[in-house]
Scaffold this motif. Sequence first.
Motif, PDB file in Angstrom:
ATOM      1  N   TRP A   7      52.508 -32.987   3.466  1.00 20.72           N
ATOM      2  CA  TRP A   7      52.978 -34.233   3.812  1.00 20.72           C
ATOM      3  C   TRP A   7      54.115 -34.285   4.833  1.00 20.72           C
ATOM      4  O   TRP A   7      54.084 -35.241   5.999  1.00 20.72           O
ATOM      5  N   HIS A  51      50.536 -36.727  11.625  1.00 19.59           N
ATOM      6  CA  HIS A  51      49.087 -36.710  10.910  1.00 19.59           C
ATOM      7  C   HIS A  51      47.903 -37.265  11.728  1.00 19.59           C
ATOM      8  O   HIS A  51      46.961 -36.872  11.440  1.00 19.59           O
ATOM      9  N   PRO A  74      48.561 -39.300   3.904  1.00 15.01           N
ATOM     10  CA  PRO A  74      49.781 -39.356   4.650  1.00 15.01           C
ATOM     11  C   PRO A  74      49.935 -40.542   5.932  1.00 15.01           C
ATOM     12  O   PRO A  74      50.761 -40.957   6.029  1.00 15.01           O
TER      13      PRO A  74
END
Length: 246
Positions: A7, A51, A74
Amino acid sequence: MSRRGRWIPDQHGAWAMLVVPFAAGTFLGDPSWLHLPLFVCWLLAYVTAFHLQQYVRLRRLSRNPRAAGRHVRPLITFGAVLAVVGVPLLVLRPWLLVAVAAALPFCAVNTLYALRNRERALVNGLVAVVPACGALLMALRLGGGSLGDGATACAACLLYFAGTVLHVKAMIRERRNPRYLYGSVAYHAVALVCVLLMNPLWAVLFAFCLLRAAFLPGRGLRVKAVGLIELGCSAVLLALLLGSAG
């Protein structure tokens, strides 16, 4: 890889670049409670973009569908929290939309490099430096300062962090490429001259950066040691910027 590692981006060098200009802009102006949600949004924007870029890169390149898929949660989570915190802030300070619009082209370039699996390219790193240092002006403006008040400090951040990108490449990924070493030394020499014209006190740090660019490559330093040196220099930069306030 741990859940936290999936994450939170492991690009450790990026965190100093995110924090130092923003902190400088905050304390060069008049800090207010709005700086806290703005800082949260700033960090959320970074991890959301990270991400997104990993998702588009892996979706194109990886044969394993789970590789790209692990970035979906995420991306959605951080993006949603960014919207929850960021929209009220934009309502309170609509001029922040200009800052968002100014940063988007740089984010788009970084995403394009990710799509082509060239995230480690020198140009990509230098492009990322611009909005990161621009955060100084955004934070300063939120505290009642003008863009002109922060122009010199922002320029010093740009010179420093662009040099860090070049130096770290000369130390690690391009350590066997003499062109990076010569380019890094030449860049830091020019940066030193520029900073001397801005503030001779700041030049002390940039003189050290020139020395480390010239003498550290080829010494066999571990990656962790390189990172610690850069974190220390970043802290000194922040102290010098704040020490010259007023």
